[in-house]
Scaffold this motif. Structure first.
Motif, PDB file in Angstrom:
ATOM      1  N   UNK A  96       0.811  -1.217   0.000  1.00  0.00           N
ATOM      2  CA  UNK A  96       0.000   0.000   0.000  1.00  0.00           C
ATOM      3  C   UNK A  96       0.843   1.265   0.000  1.00  0.00           C
ATOM      4  N   UNK A  97       2.113   1.117  -0.322  1.00  0.00           N
ATOM      5  CA  UNK A  97       2.980   2.285  -0.420  1.00  0.00           C
ATOM      6  C   UNK A  97       2.770   2.992  -1.750  1.00  0.00           C
ATOM      7  N   UNK A  98       3.172   4.271  -1.841  1.00  0.00           N
ATOM      8  CA  UNK A  98       3.005   5.018  -3.100  1.00  0.00           C
ATOM      9  C   UNK A  98       3.641   4.291  -4.279  1.00  0.00           C
ATOM     10  N   UNK A 149      -3.897   3.964  -3.491  1.00  0.00           N
ATOM     11  CA  UNK A 149      -5.191   4.600  -3.253  1.00  0.00           C
ATOM     12  C   UNK A 149      -6.179   3.537  -2.778  1.00  0.00           C
ATOM     13  N   UNK A 150      -6.953   3.908  -1.783  1.00  0.00           N
ATOM     14  CA  UNK A 150      -7.886   2.971  -1.169  1.00  0.00           C
ATOM     15  C   UNK A 150      -9.297   3.533  -1.275  1.00  0.00           C
ATOM     16  N   UNK A 151     -10.232   2.660  -1.605  1.00  0.00           N
ATOM     17  CA  UNK A 151     -11.616   3.082  -1.799  1.00  0.00           C
ATOM     18  C   UNK A 151     -12.547   2.101  -1.100  1.00  0.00           C
ATOM     19  N   UNK A 152     -13.400   2.639  -0.232  1.00  0.00           N
ATOM     20  CA  UNK A 152     -14.368   1.825   0.489  1.00  0.00           C
ATOM     21  C   UNK A 152     -15.613   1.622  -0.377  1.00  0.00           C
ATOM     22  N   UNK A 153     -15.935   0.368  -0.656  1.00  0.00           N
ATOM     23  CA  UNK A 153     -17.130   0.027  -1.439  1.00  0.00           C
ATOM     24  C   UNK A 153     -18.190  -0.447  -0.456  1.00  0.00           C
ATOM     25  N   UNK A 154     -19.187   0.406  -0.239  1.00  0.00           N
ATOM     26  CA  UNK A 154     -20.206   0.151   0.770  1.00  0.00           C
ATOM     27  C   UNK A 154     -21.400  -0.587   0.173  1.00  0.00           C
ATOM     28  N   UNK A 155     -22.300  -1.077   1.020  1.00  0.00           N
ATOM     29  CA  UNK A 155     -23.536  -1.662   0.495  1.00  0.00           C
ATOM     30  C   UNK A 155     -24.278  -0.641  -0.360  1.00  0.00           C
ATOM     31  N   UNK A 156     -24.996  -1.068  -1.372  1.00  0.00           N
ATOM     32  CA  UNK A 156     -25.645  -0.136  -2.292  1.00  0.00           C
ATOM     33  C   UNK A 156     -26.654   0.769  -1.590  1.00  0.00           C
ATOM     34  N   UNK A 157     -26.724   2.030  -2.079  1.00  0.00           N
ATOM     35  CA  UNK A 157     -27.723   2.954  -1.546  1.00  0.00           C
ATOM     36  C   UNK A 157     -29.096   2.617  -2.124  1.00  0.00           C
TER      37      UNK A 157
END
Length: 418
Positions: free
Chosen positions: A293-295, A300-308
């Motif tokens: 997870x180093x440059x 880049x990290x992205x949280x994928x949440x339950x659908x709205x």
């Protein structure tokens, strides 16, 4: 000499004494003289398999293949001439070609283990597939924040090469998608590839790991090489926590070398990663080696949440599109399925269909799937994300010193889970 009774007798003698090489050579010579080349080839090859340097067998093989004059008698006894070295090596017998051509006549010179893999020869001979994705981000319901992040990090620079050059933005990079299972991380990766018109390669741990020493690292290198050769390409590393687990927690030295190889490939040390966009997905980002997870790697990290709500309605409509339905209010069902994953919603539709089918079987009359079926299915199917958030809550509260899980902490606070 080509007397068939004599050849038949010698053939029987060779079968009785298969290791008698002079007898086998004599039979091969008679077969060449009789014009029975394929049979002669088999006997000459058997001799060469035991004595690769046997000059008589080599001469007979050449004669039988039609590349030289017919076989001549053995020279009179006397001192054998000393072998002459060749600057190019002994090229009189092409073993690879012979084994391929004569596989149905002569057994292979060297046996291999039953489970030993065949060597890989070029990009066309791979265990993984180069795909062309047909879905785009327009097919992804909701996830507006996720789409914006993807647009800024990769899609925008790809569509605007002049601006990319002006700002010095590279097309290489990696994005780590994490979140509860069943929320569309794999589908999102395919949509990114489709949006770019790029090749898509999906990699799981089974595509890499191999019991043979060094094979796992070679598989990983070959896959990255293939992605570089098909740039622009989206390389999707599914369940990255299994492939890139924290080395400090690994007891296997072979798995540690696999992680090291993955780090090397992400750095592009042996090749240029421009045009290769690495998307990785995991349900347990806290188990991933920090070096990944180093440059320059998965930076880049992205949280994928339950659908709205809007996404839930779209997912429900998708899974009901080919089923007999009547009077279903997608909005109300979406309201009742908050915190459900995409996989949970698919299961709700499946369960509702089972209710309607059960009644149709019992009454003998086909009944449509109704709103009551959908709400009954919602009561039966519980959201699978709750267990994941219970674990994630501990991480966000007690292991977020670096702030890398701030987005997760904000979501949990919004849900009043902390």
């Amino acid at each position: 000499m080509s007397d068939s009774p004599l050849i038949d007798s010698l053939t029987a003698a060779v079968q009785a004494r298969p290791d008698d090489l002079p007898l086998r050579l004599h039979l091969a010579e008679l077969l060449v003289d009789a014009g029975r080349g394929p049979e002669a080839i088999g006997h000459a090859a058997q001799v060469l398999a035991r004595e690769p340097g046997n000059a008589t067998a080599q001469r007979l093989m050449t004669s039988a293949l039609g590349n030289a004059a017919p076989a001549t008698p053995e020279p009179a006894p006397g001192p054998a001439p000393a072998p002459q070295p060749s600057s190019k090596g002994d090229q009189s017998v092409d073993w690879a070609a012979l084994e391929e051509d004569l596989g149905d006549i002569v057994p292979p010179r060297f046996a291999k283990a039953d489970d030993e893999p065949d060597p890989v020869r070029g990009h066309a001979d791979r265990t993984f597939d180069i795909e062309t994705s047909t879905v785009t981000l327009a097919d992804v319901g909701g996830m507006q924040e996720v789409k914006k992040r993807l647009e800024v990090s990769f899609l925008g620079p790809l569509r605007n090469p002049k601006l990319r050059t002006l700002f010095g933005k590279s097309l290489r990079g990696g994005l780590l998608l994490y979140g509860p299972p069943g929320c569309g991380k794999t589908f999102l990766a395919r949509a990114v590839a489709g949006e770019m018109g790029a090749a898509f390669i999906s990699l799981s741990i089974t595509d890499v790991l191999n019991m043979w020493v060094g094979s796992s690292e070679r598989n990983l290198h070959d896959l990255f090489q293939s992605a570089r050769g098909h740039a622009p390409c989206v390389l999707f590393l599914d369940e990255i926590d299994a492939l890139g687990h924290k080395r400090s927690q690994l007891n296997s030295s072979s798995m540690r070398t696999v992680v090291n190889q993955l780090l090397t490939e992400l750095d592009g040390v042996d090749g240029n990663n421009d045009g290769v966009f690495v998307l990785a997905a995991t349900n347990a980002p806290w188990d991933i080696d920090s070096a990944l997870r180093r440059p320059g790697r998965l930076d880049r990290t992205l949280l994928v949440l339950p659908p709205d709500k809007a996404a839930r309605a779209a997912i429900l409509e998708y899974h009901l599109r080919d089923r007999p339905v009547a009077g279903i209010d997608l909005g109300k069902v979406a309201d009742a399925t908050e915190h459900y994953s995409g996989a949970d919603l698919a299961h709700v539709c499946e369960t509702a269909a089972e209710f309607a089918m059960r009644d149709s079987i019992a009454t003998g009359e086909i009944r449509m799937i109704s709103q009551a079926d959908m709400l009954a299915a919602v009561r039966e199917v519980r959201p699978s994300t709750d267990a994941w958030f219970a674990t994630a809550r501990n991480v966000a509260m007690f292991a977020n010193e670096s702030g890398e899980y701030d987005d997760l902490a904000a979501y949990l606070k919004k849900r009043k889970l902390r």
